[in-house]
Design a protein around this motif. Sequence first.
Motif, short mmCIF file in Angstrom:
data_model
loop_
_atom_site.label_atom_id
_atom_site.label_comp_id
_atom_site.label_asym_id
_atom_site.label_seq_id
_atom_site.Cartn_x
_atom_site.Cartn_y
_atom_site.Cartn_z
N VAL A 159 0.84 -1.19 0.00
CA VAL A 159 0.00 0.00 0.00
C VAL A 159 0.88 1.25 0.00
O VAL A 159 0.58 2.23 -0.69
N GLY A 160 1.98 1.22 0.72
CA GLY A 160 2.91 2.35 0.74
C GLY A 160 3.50 2.62 -0.64
O GLY A 160 3.62 3.77 -1.06
N GLN A 161 3.87 1.55 -1.36
CA GLN A 161 4.39 1.71 -2.72
C GLN A 161 3.31 2.25 -3.65
O GLN A 161 3.58 3.09 -4.50
N ALA A 162 2.09 1.77 -3.49
CA ALA A 162 0.97 2.25 -4.31
C ALA A 162 0.71 3.72 -4.04
O ALA A 162 0.41 4.48 -4.97
N ALA A 163 0.83 4.12 -2.78
CA ALA A 163 0.62 5.54 -2.42
C ALA A 163 1.64 6.40 -3.14
O ALA A 163 1.29 7.44 -3.73
N LEU A 164 2.90 6.00 -3.12
CA LEU A 164 3.94 6.76 -3.83
C LEU A 164 3.68 6.78 -5.33
O LEU A 164 3.84 7.82 -5.97
N LEU A 165 3.27 5.65 -5.88
CA LEU A 165 2.96 5.58 -7.31
C LEU A 165 1.84 6.54 -7.68
O LEU A 165 1.86 7.15 -8.75
N ALA A 166 0.88 6.70 -6.78
CA ALA A 166 -0.26 7.58 -7.03
C ALA A 166 0.04 9.03 -6.67
O ALA A 166 -0.82 9.89 -6.82
N GLY A 167 1.26 9.30 -6.19
CA GLY A 167 1.63 10.68 -5.89
C GLY A 167 1.31 11.13 -4.49
O GLY A 167 1.33 12.32 -4.20
N TYR A 168 1.00 10.21 -3.59
CA TYR A 168 0.68 10.55 -2.21
C TYR A 168 1.91 10.33 -1.33
O TYR A 168 2.60 9.31 -1.48
N THR A 169 2.18 11.24 -0.42
CA THR A 169 3.26 11.05 0.53
C THR A 169 2.77 10.35 1.78
O THR A 169 3.56 9.81 2.54
N SER A 170 1.47 10.32 1.97
CA SER A 170 0.86 9.66 3.12
C SER A 170 0.05 8.46 2.65
O SER A 170 -0.88 8.60 1.85
N ALA A 171 0.39 7.29 3.17
CA ALA A 171 -0.36 6.08 2.84
C ALA A 171 -1.80 6.18 3.33
O ALA A 171 -2.73 5.66 2.70
N ALA A 172 -2.01 6.87 4.46
CA ALA A 172 -3.36 7.03 5.01
C ALA A 172 -4.23 7.89 4.07
O ALA A 172 -5.39 7.56 3.81
N ASN A 173 -3.66 8.98 3.57
CA ASN A 173 -4.42 9.82 2.63
C ASN A 173 -4.71 9.06 1.34
O ASN A 173 -5.79 9.18 0.77
N PHE A 174 -3.74 8.27 0.88
CA PHE A 174 -3.96 7.45 -0.31
C PHE A 174 -5.08 6.45 -0.06
O PHE A 174 -5.97 6.27 -0.90
N ALA A 175 -5.04 5.79 1.09
CA ALA A 175 -6.06 4.79 1.39
C ALA A 175 -7.45 5.41 1.42
O ALA A 175 -8.41 4.81 0.92
N THR A 176 -7.56 6.62 1.96
CA THR A 176 -8.85 7.32 1.97
C THR A 176 -9.32 7.62 0.55
O THR A 176 -10.47 7.37 0.20
N ALA A 177 -8.43 8.16 -0.28
CA ALA A 177 -8.79 8.48 -1.66
C ALA A 177 -9.14 7.21 -2.43
O ALA A 177 -10.10 7.19 -3.21
N TYR A 178 -8.38 6.16 -2.22
CA TYR A 178 -8.61 4.88 -2.90
C TYR A 178 -9.98 4.32 -2.51
O TYR A 178 -10.76 3.89 -3.35
N ARG A 179 -10.27 4.33 -1.22
CA ARG A 179 -11.55 3.80 -0.73
C ARG A 179 -12.72 4.60 -1.28
O ARG A 179 -13.74 4.03 -1.68
N ARG A 180 -12.58 5.92 -1.33
CA ARG A 180 -13.66 6.76 -1.88
C ARG A 180 -13.88 6.46 -3.35
O ARG A 180 -15.00 6.44 -3.84
N ARG A 181 -12.79 6.23 -4.08
CA ARG A 181 -12.91 6.01 -5.52
C ARG A 181 -13.39 4.61 -5.87
O ARG A 181 -14.22 4.42 -6.74
N PHE A 182 -12.83 3.59 -5.21
CA PHE A 182 -13.10 2.21 -5.62
C PHE A 182 -13.99 1.43 -4.66
O PHE A 182 -14.38 0.30 -4.96
N GLY A 183 -14.30 1.99 -3.50
CA GLY A 183 -15.23 1.35 -2.58
C GLY A 183 -14.63 0.25 -1.71
O GLY A 183 -15.38 -0.46 -1.05
N LEU A 184 -13.33 0.09 -1.71
CA LEU A 184 -12.69 -0.87 -0.82
C LEU A 184 -11.30 -0.37 -0.47
O LEU A 184 -10.72 0.45 -1.19
N ALA A 185 -10.79 -0.86 0.63
CA ALA A 185 -9.46 -0.45 1.07
C ALA A 185 -8.40 -1.01 0.13
O ALA A 185 -8.56 -2.12 -0.40
N PRO A 186 -7.31 -0.30 -0.09
CA PRO A 186 -6.28 -0.79 -1.00
C PRO A 186 -5.66 -2.11 -0.54
O PRO A 186 -5.30 -2.95 -1.38
N LYS A 187 -5.59 -2.35 0.76
CA LYS A 187 -5.01 -3.62 1.21
C LYS A 187 -5.90 -4.80 0.81
O LYS A 187 -5.41 -5.90 0.58
N LEU A 188 -7.20 -4.57 0.67
CA LEU A 188 -8.10 -5.64 0.22
C LEU A 188 -7.89 -5.94 -1.26
O LEU A 188 -8.01 -7.09 -1.68
#
Length: 174
Positions: A133-162
């Motif tokens: 998830v940390g690598q995915a956050a960096l790939l998506a341009g996020y410095t915070s994995a938590a902020n990435f996870a929030t954006a990911y969940r809002r967009r796709f409806g599930l947590a990135p770790k799932l």
Amino acid sequence: MAAVAARCGDCRADRAPARLDSPAAAHVPGEPCAGALGRGAGHRGDCEAAAAGGSAARLLPREHQRLRELHAFLASGQADALSMDAIARQAGVNASTLQRQFRSVYGTTVFEFLRECRLQRARQALERDGITVGQAALLAGYTSAANFATAYRRRFGLAPKLARVRVYHSPSGF
């Protein structure tokens, strides 16, 4: 506003007059309707929906071409670190013109489109490659994995770790 015959020969919009500022009036035959581009809709029959719901600016064919080229450039990931002014220079227009034209054709802002592309790339990497998830956050341009996870969940409806877990528990398995 004066009415003109729409130029689309592929759908029913060519039978009804269109307002000059409608997407159908700016429509070029063989091109997807301006109001449908950002929603992934096909061409046939969408001119009427675009004309009814859109307020796309009347663009010249060369402006549509410029936006198509810019769209491909943005989707490629090459513009992820660029400012709006740098992207506008790449497109050959000023920033406000770019924002207005991009939104009128694609129904979203330049940066909303960039965010969507980055999230899609991160999703593919999570699901296909099983990156963290940390690598995915960096790939998506996020410095915070938590902020990435929030954006990911809002967009796709599930947590990135799932999404990552699905890779290891898929029927084809690794």
